[in-house]
Design a protein around this motif. Sequence first.
Motif, PDB file in Angstrom:
ATOM      1  N   ASP A 168      23.272 -24.924  13.670  1.00 30.80           N
ATOM      2  CA  ASP A 168      23.717 -23.869  14.572  1.00 30.80           C
ATOM      3  C   ASP A 168      23.859 -22.624  13.693  1.00 30.80           C
ATOM      4  N   PHE A 169      22.832 -21.792  13.707  1.00 32.71           N
ATOM      5  CA  PHE A 169      22.768 -20.711  12.722  1.00 32.71           C
ATOM      6  C   PHE A 169      23.920 -19.715  12.861  1.00 32.71           C
ATOM      7  N   GLY A 170      24.543 -19.391  11.745  1.00 32.15           N
ATOM      8  CA  GLY A 170      25.694 -18.482  11.739  1.00 32.15           C
ATOM      9  C   GLY A 170      27.016 -19.206  11.925  1.00 32.15           C
ATOM     10  N   SER A 171      26.974 -20.546  11.972  1.00 35.23           N
ATOM     11  CA  SER A 171      28.200 -21.289  12.312  1.00 35.23           C
ATOM     12  C   SER A 171      29.032 -21.711  11.103  1.00 35.23           C
ATOM     13  N   THR A 172      28.505 -21.537   9.893  1.00 39.60           N
ATOM     14  CA  THR A 172      29.257 -22.014   8.722  1.00 39.60           C
ATOM     15  C   THR A 172      30.456 -21.106   8.442  1.00 39.60           C
ATOM     16  N   VAL A 173      31.631 -21.707   8.446  1.00 35.04           N
ATOM     17  CA  VAL A 173      32.851 -20.943   8.169  1.00 35.04           C
ATOM     18  C   VAL A 173      33.502 -21.466   6.896  1.00 35.04           C
ATOM     19  N   CYS A 174      34.351 -20.645   6.329  1.00 38.05           N
ATOM     20  CA  CYS A 174      35.161 -21.051   5.177  1.00 38.05           C
ATOM     21  C   CYS A 174      36.017 -22.240   5.600  1.00 38.05           C
ATOM     22  N   GLU A 175      36.003 -23.311   4.800  1.00 38.39           N
ATOM     23  CA  GLU A 175      36.762 -24.516   5.157  1.00 38.39           C
ATOM     24  C   GLU A 175      38.255 -24.229   5.235  1.00 38.39           C
ATOM     25  N   VAL A 176      38.699 -23.205   4.519  1.00 40.22           N
ATOM     26  CA  VAL A 176      40.135 -22.923   4.447  1.00 40.22           C
ATOM     27  C   VAL A 176      40.566 -21.943   5.532  1.00 40.22           C
ATOM     28  N   CYS A 177      39.941 -20.749   5.553  1.00 42.86           N
ATOM     29  CA  CYS A 177      40.430 -19.697   6.464  1.00 42.86           C
ATOM     30  C   CYS A 177      39.665 -19.644   7.770  1.00 42.86           C
ATOM     31  N   LYS A 178      38.569 -20.403   7.859  1.00 39.19           N
ATOM     32  CA  LYS A 178      37.799 -20.539   9.103  1.00 39.19           C
ATOM     33  C   LYS A 178      37.079 -19.260   9.533  1.00 39.19           C
ATOM     34  N   LEU A 179      36.998 -18.272   8.649  1.00 33.40           N
ATOM     35  CA  LEU A 179      36.186 -17.094   8.963  1.00 33.40           C
ATOM     36  C   LEU A 179      34.754 -17.362   8.514  1.00 33.40           C
ATOM     37  N   PRO A 180      33.777 -16.750   9.186  1.00 29.77           N
ATOM     38  CA  PRO A 180      32.383 -16.954   8.798  1.00 29.77           C
ATOM     39  C   PRO A 180      32.162 -16.563   7.334  1.00 29.77           C
ATOM     40  N   ILE A 181      31.238 -17.257   6.698  1.00 32.46           N
ATOM     41  CA  ILE A 181      30.855 -16.912   5.328  1.00 32.46           C
ATOM     42  C   ILE A 181      29.430 -16.397   5.364  1.00 32.46           C
ATOM     43  N   SER A 182      29.230 -15.225   4.782  1.00 38.06           N
ATOM     44  CA  SER A 182      27.884 -14.655   4.762  1.00 38.06           C
ATOM     45  C   SER A 182      27.120 -15.108   3.525  1.00 38.06           C
ATOM     46  N   PHE A 183      25.856 -15.419   3.747  1.00 33.43           N
ATOM     47  CA  PHE A 183      24.958 -15.785   2.649  1.00 33.43           C
ATOM     48  C   PHE A 183      24.903 -14.685   1.588  1.00 33.43           C
ATOM     49  N   LYS A 184      25.136 -13.438   2.039  1.00 29.57           N
ATOM     50  CA  LYS A 184      25.053 -12.306   1.107  1.00 29.57           C
ATOM     51  C   LYS A 184      26.093 -12.387  -0.007  1.00 29.57           C
ATOM     52  N   LEU A 185      27.167 -13.130   0.243  1.00 30.90           N
ATOM     53  CA  LEU A 185      28.198 -13.252  -0.794  1.00 30.90           C
ATOM     54  C   LEU A 185      27.672 -13.967  -2.038  1.00 30.90           C
ATOM     55  N   PHE A 186      26.611 -14.767  -1.864  1.00 32.89           N
ATOM     56  CA  PHE A 186      26.018 -15.416  -3.042  1.00 32.89           C
ATOM     57  C   PHE A 186      25.497 -14.381  -4.028  1.00 32.89           C
ATOM     58  N   GLU A 187      25.027 -13.266  -3.483  1.00 27.07           N
ATOM     59  CA  GLU A 187      24.455 -12.242  -4.364  1.00 27.07           C
ATOM     60  C   GLU A 187      25.496 -11.668  -5.312  1.00 27.07           C
ATOM     61  N   LEU A 188      26.727 -11.541  -4.812  1.00 24.55           N
ATOM     62  CA  LEU A 188      27.794 -11.011  -5.664  1.00 24.55           C
ATOM     63  C   LEU A 188      27.982 -11.897  -6.885  1.00 24.55           C
ATOM     64  N   ALA A 189      27.781 -13.201  -6.689  1.00 25.01           N
ATOM     65  CA  ALA A 189      27.961 -14.143  -7.796  1.00 25.01           C
ATOM     66  C   ALA A 189      27.051 -13.776  -8.944  1.00 25.01           C
ATOM     67  N   GLN A 190      25.872 -13.271  -8.601  1.00 18.97           N
ATOM     68  CA  GLN A 190      24.918 -12.939  -9.653  1.00 18.97           C
ATOM     69  C   GLN A 190      25.405 -11.767 -10.484  1.00 18.97           C
ATOM     70  N   ARG A 191      26.348 -11.003  -9.923  1.00 22.57           N
ATOM     71  CA  ARG A 191      26.907  -9.914 -10.715  1.00 22.57           C
ATOM     72  C   ARG A 191      28.229 -10.339 -11.355  1.00 22.57           C
ATOM     73  N   GLY A 192      28.394 -11.626 -11.523  1.00 23.67           N
ATOM     74  CA  GLY A 192      29.476 -12.093 -12.394  1.00 23.67           C
ATOM     75  C   GLY A 192      30.646 -12.764 -11.709  1.00 23.67           C
ATOM     76  N   LYS A 193      30.847 -12.510 -10.428  1.00 22.11           N
ATOM     77  CA  LYS A 193      32.034 -13.072  -9.799  1.00 22.11           C
ATOM     78  C   LYS A 193      31.643 -13.910  -8.590  1.00 22.11           C
ATOM     79  N   ALA A 194      31.854 -15.203  -8.683  1.00 22.12           N
ATOM     80  CA  ALA A 194      31.539 -16.088  -7.562  1.00 22.12           C
ATOM     81  C   ALA A 194      32.471 -15.769  -6.407  1.00 22.12           C
ATOM     82  N   GLU A 195      31.919 -15.411  -5.267  1.00 22.24           N
ATOM     83  CA  GLU A 195      32.749 -15.137  -4.098  1.00 22.24           C
ATOM     84  C   GLU A 195      32.740 -16.318  -3.138  1.00 22.24           C
TER      85      GLU A 195
END
Lengths: 226, 226
Positions: free
Chosen positions: B151-178
């Motif tokens: 169900d595309f777009g349905s993945t939420v943070c297991e803790v806070c239940k807000l959606p998680i964007s795939f784009k946050l992976f990109e931040l990890a590449q700049r040093g900080k895992a989000e």
Amino acid sequence: MLKLCLKTINSRSKYDGIVQKRCHLPHGHKGRCDEFPFLRHFYEMDKSVADKIKRDSTMTTGAAWKSEDAGPNRILRWVMLLSDEELKNFGLDMSKLKPGIIAKLREKAADYDSCIEVALKLTWLVYQMEDAPQPPRAIREYLEGFFGQMDFGSTVCEVCKLPISFKLFELAQRGKAEIETCHKNPRLHNAENVGFAHRECNIAQGAKTLDDFYEWIEGILERSGH
Amino acid sequence: MLKLCLKTINSRSKYDGIVQKRCHLPHGHKGRCDEFPFLRHFYEMDKSVADKIKRDSTMTTGAAWKSEDAGPNRILRWVMLLSDEELKNFGLDMSKLKPGIIAKLREKAADYDSCIEVALKLTWLVYQMEDAPQPPRAIREYLEGFFGQMDFGSTVCEVCKLPISFKLFELAQRGKAEIETCHKNPRLHNAENVGFAHRECNIAQGAKTLDDFYEWIEGILERSGH
């Protein structure tokens, strides 16, 4: 409020040109001047507690190691009020640090008087922890002159509001700090804004203000159906 | 569930004697065997995401440095199922580590099949993040064979239940895992128990189970008058 001596105290710190340390004994006191007279009792009975209060009040947090870009070790908070230019005179080249480190250091800046007030407040709170030792009468009256009457056993974690036991300080000596100094607003270092928190509570609060933290966890509970 | 090839795959890891890696392509597949065929698409388009899924699924967390008592770098989770005696054969002397480090390493132990299931589950979840790329049809059907329809777009943070964007992976590449891999119960590494969480949410949860975490923050809100 109590009138203080406030005579300057000579030390050999390279930072003396920035701020002169002062005596915080009552005005007209006998004997030698003392910057932290309210910590004397803890310095005698439990030096690690006195050291922690002094350190958390006056020093930035800092890396436990020293490397060019990790940032300096703990440094006096009022030194962080200086400009990048002035800091170079003290051998600290801010331009070599990562932006995140610079922001973190600058955020911890506070003037000398605020730091002393924080130390006073923390000492007043420690004596009111469960299982804390009784303060000598002179220190008790001195601290009460700043923050009001002590209510023994009343100090709670600023975050979770459960009582904090003085005994948790002992665990710190075995390597893991269980009590941390906490800021209701992480970007303000003054007496009103500081207190103690359990380590896990302080970590959970993170960089949020306490108000934002409570709002955040309210949202979490709502969305998770609690 | 899909029948898999499961032929052993030869590698040159010194840990091959413990567990033989296996092929997870469908039974009767053409071409070469592949341990992580469901990660092929990410390996082509965004290697760091594929690496993260593989790493978080199969490796313990570990110190980024190597020192005698800080513990080993990341190590395969199933290696941590071996006895202290067996580990010595791999040059790892657990008796030299601090009790806290040993407990942490042992807690991360998981068998090979559980680790593969975790990798499958995480991949299935990543494709369902907001802003995630569309999976190739073969991979989509393969993953849906394990965990049900996407169900595309349905993945939420297991803790806070807000959606998680795939784009946050990109931040990890700049040093900080989000985005961090999260365990509903920190001591269980299996498909049912894992998901993704915001870094700050994962940190706030700490060593607690999610249930204990929610109970804890309920208490905090109650006591703080919210």
